[in-house]
Enzyme design. Structure first.
Site, short mmCIF file in Angstrom:
data_model
loop_
_atom_site.label_atom_id
_atom_site.label_comp_id
_atom_site.label_asym_id
_atom_site.label_seq_id
_atom_site.Cartn_x
_atom_site.Cartn_y
_atom_site.Cartn_z
N GLY A 99 0.81 -1.21 0.00
CA GLY A 99 0.00 0.00 0.00
C GLY A 99 0.85 1.27 0.00
O GLY A 99 2.08 1.21 -0.03
N ASP B 226 1.28 -8.75 1.78
CA ASP B 226 0.09 -8.04 1.29
C ASP B 226 -0.73 -9.05 0.50
O ASP B 226 -0.23 -10.10 0.10
CB ASP B 226 0.50 -6.87 0.38
CG ASP B 226 -0.59 -5.80 0.29
OD1 ASP B 226 -0.36 -4.68 0.75
OD2 ASP B 226 -1.68 -6.10 -0.26
N ARG C 185 -1.72 -8.46 -2.39
CA ARG C 185 -1.24 -8.36 -3.79
C ARG C 185 0.23 -7.95 -3.77
O ARG C 185 0.70 -7.35 -2.80
CB ARG C 185 -2.06 -7.33 -4.56
CG ARG C 185 -1.93 -5.96 -3.98
CD ARG C 185 -2.94 -4.96 -4.50
NE ARG C 185 -2.99 -3.85 -3.54
CZ ARG C 185 -2.29 -2.74 -3.63
NH1 ARG C 185 -1.48 -2.53 -4.64
NH2 ARG C 185 -2.38 -1.80 -2.71
N TYR D 258 -15.07 4.20 8.10
CA TYR D 258 -13.62 4.16 8.33
C TYR D 258 -13.29 4.76 9.70
O TYR D 258 -12.54 4.17 10.49
CB TYR D 258 -12.94 4.95 7.21
CG TYR D 258 -11.45 5.10 7.31
CD1 TYR D 258 -10.62 3.99 7.20
CD2 TYR D 258 -10.87 6.35 7.49
CE1 TYR D 258 -9.24 4.14 7.27
CE2 TYR D 258 -9.49 6.50 7.56
CZ TYR D 258 -8.69 5.39 7.45
OH TYR D 258 -7.33 5.54 7.51
N LYS E 258 -11.67 3.02 13.02
CA LYS E 258 -10.43 3.50 13.63
C LYS E 258 -10.65 3.87 15.09
O LYS E 258 -9.80 3.62 15.95
CB LYS E 258 -9.87 4.70 12.84
CG LYS E 258 -9.30 4.32 11.48
CD LYS E 258 -8.07 3.43 11.60
CE LYS E 258 -7.49 3.02 10.27
NZ LYS E 258 -6.41 2.04 10.38
N ILE F 141 -1.71 11.66 3.94
CA ILE F 141 -0.28 11.45 3.67
C ILE F 141 -0.03 11.62 2.16
O ILE F 141 -0.64 10.94 1.34
CB ILE F 141 0.18 10.04 4.12
CG1 ILE F 141 -0.19 9.79 5.58
CG2 ILE F 141 1.68 9.88 3.89
CD1 ILE F 141 0.47 10.67 6.59
N1 SER Z 1 -6.05 9.70 4.16
C1 SER Z 1 -7.10 8.95 4.78
C2 SER Z 1 -8.35 9.01 3.98
O1 SER Z 1 -8.53 9.98 3.29
C3 SER Z 1 -7.37 9.47 6.16
O2 SER Z 1 -6.85 8.60 7.10
O3 SER Z 1 -9.13 8.13 4.05
#
Ligand code: SER
Length: 319
Positions: A12, A35, A37, A143, A147, A173
């Site tokens: 990833g 992974d 893949r 998501y 988390k 990121i």
């Molecule tokens: N960069 C991630 C997202 O946009 C946030 O943890 O899902």
């Protein structure tokens, strides 16, 4: 130092660069990439790789035993935008993959765990600016819910079973070596590719949507610093707020224009706008800075320079 380290989700966006950095520090053979893949050439050729479904406990256990693994970086996850399309699948993947590793650590089959959390743990009722470490957390995305639940489980396993688990709430990121997948912050990567190829970009987030962001090298540094910190310095075992910069699509476009003056940006928000609107604009990461000495290196213009140079190089190679 660990006998061997396993990175799950190594193909990833973050997993790839994390694996390569760990290999550089500890030696290629010590870092086992895994992974579902295969990954980039650089990843596949620099050390051991195992095909692994992070939700398959038997398979995970087998690889931990086979390679005498003592530390695991569990990076596999379905990100925010994709998770909204497959809520149950996202929940299962994000939670099962974490539980397997926490339980292996509880059984003392591994010694140390890294697991990434996210700014997505915050929600529309969270203070938007300088978001504190401890605050209202009512995530509005699948998501984010996964988390936040994961953070509580990390803290629980630390307190109840003494599991040495460490975690960071990553901002968006930004990197060029591996494609991101299914995130809400991905516009800030696409924009560089389009700026270099077409000199224009249509953003799926609106002009002034500011979000916490970070250049990849800073994220990798923070991850390794946290994992190398003496245990007594790691005082938060749910997950640390982590920050570097905050910018909106308009501000990022302004930074790109300093290098490509013809660059033009347009805005056409889609379903991801609602996700972004539920997240903070910038967060307070003073606990990470105080507890284990976190310091970021890249500001907006530094990130822009690195991204333009990196993506331009890739486009040249692809020609
Ligand atoms: N960069 C991630 C997202 O946009 C946030 O943890 O899902």
């Amino acid at each position: 130092m660990a006998t061997s380290i396993l990175v799950i989700g190594a193909s990833g966006q973050i997993g790839t660069e994390l694996t390569l950095k760990l290999r550089e520090i500890y030696g290629n053979k010590k870092i086992v990439a895994s992974d579902i893949r295969e990954g980039t050439e650089a990843l596949m050729e620099s050390g051991p790789f195992e095909v692994l479904d992070a939700t398959d406990l038997q398979a995970v256990t087998k690889i931990v035993e086979k390679h005498d693994i003592s530390e695991v970086y569990q990076m596999a996850a379905m990100l925010s935008a994709t998770a909204e399309k497959h809520p149950m699948k996202a929940w299962d993947l994000n939670m099962e993959s974490l539980f397997h590793i926490l339980n292996l650590a509880r059984e003392k089959k591994i010694k140390k765990v890294f697991w990434p959390s996210s700014i997505a743990v915050f929600g529309p009722n969270t203070p938007k600016n300088n978001t504190p470490q401890a605050t209202i957390m009512e995530p509005a995305t699948v998501y984010g819910i996964s988390k936040q639940a994961g953070e509580r489980w990390c803290d629980y396993f630390f307190k109840k079973y003494g599991v040495d688990v460490r975690s960071l709430r990553y901002p968006g990121i930004i990197s060029y070596k591996t494609q991101p997948g299914g995130g809400t912050t991905d516009y800030a990567i696409e924009i560089f590719h389009q700026a270099l190829k077409n000199k224009k970009y249509t953003s799926f987030l609106s002009e002034n949507t500011a979000l916490p962001m970070m250049y990849m090298d800073d994220a990798i540094q923070a991850t390794i610093d946290l994992m190398e910190a003496p245990a007594e310095k790691v005082k938060i075992r749910s997950s640390y707020n982590l920050a570097a910069i905050s910018f909106s699509p308009a501000e990022l476009a302004g930074s790109i224009k300093k290098h490509i003056s013809e660059f033009e940006i347009a805005y056409k928000p889609d379903f991801r706008q609602e996700i972004a609107d539920s997240w903070p604009s910038d967060i307070d990461d003073s606990r990470a800075r105080e507890d284990w000495g976190w310091k970021h290196k890249y500001n907006l213009d530094g990130l822009t320079k690195k991204m333009l140079a990196g993506v331009a190089e890739q486009l040249k190679i692809a020609e």
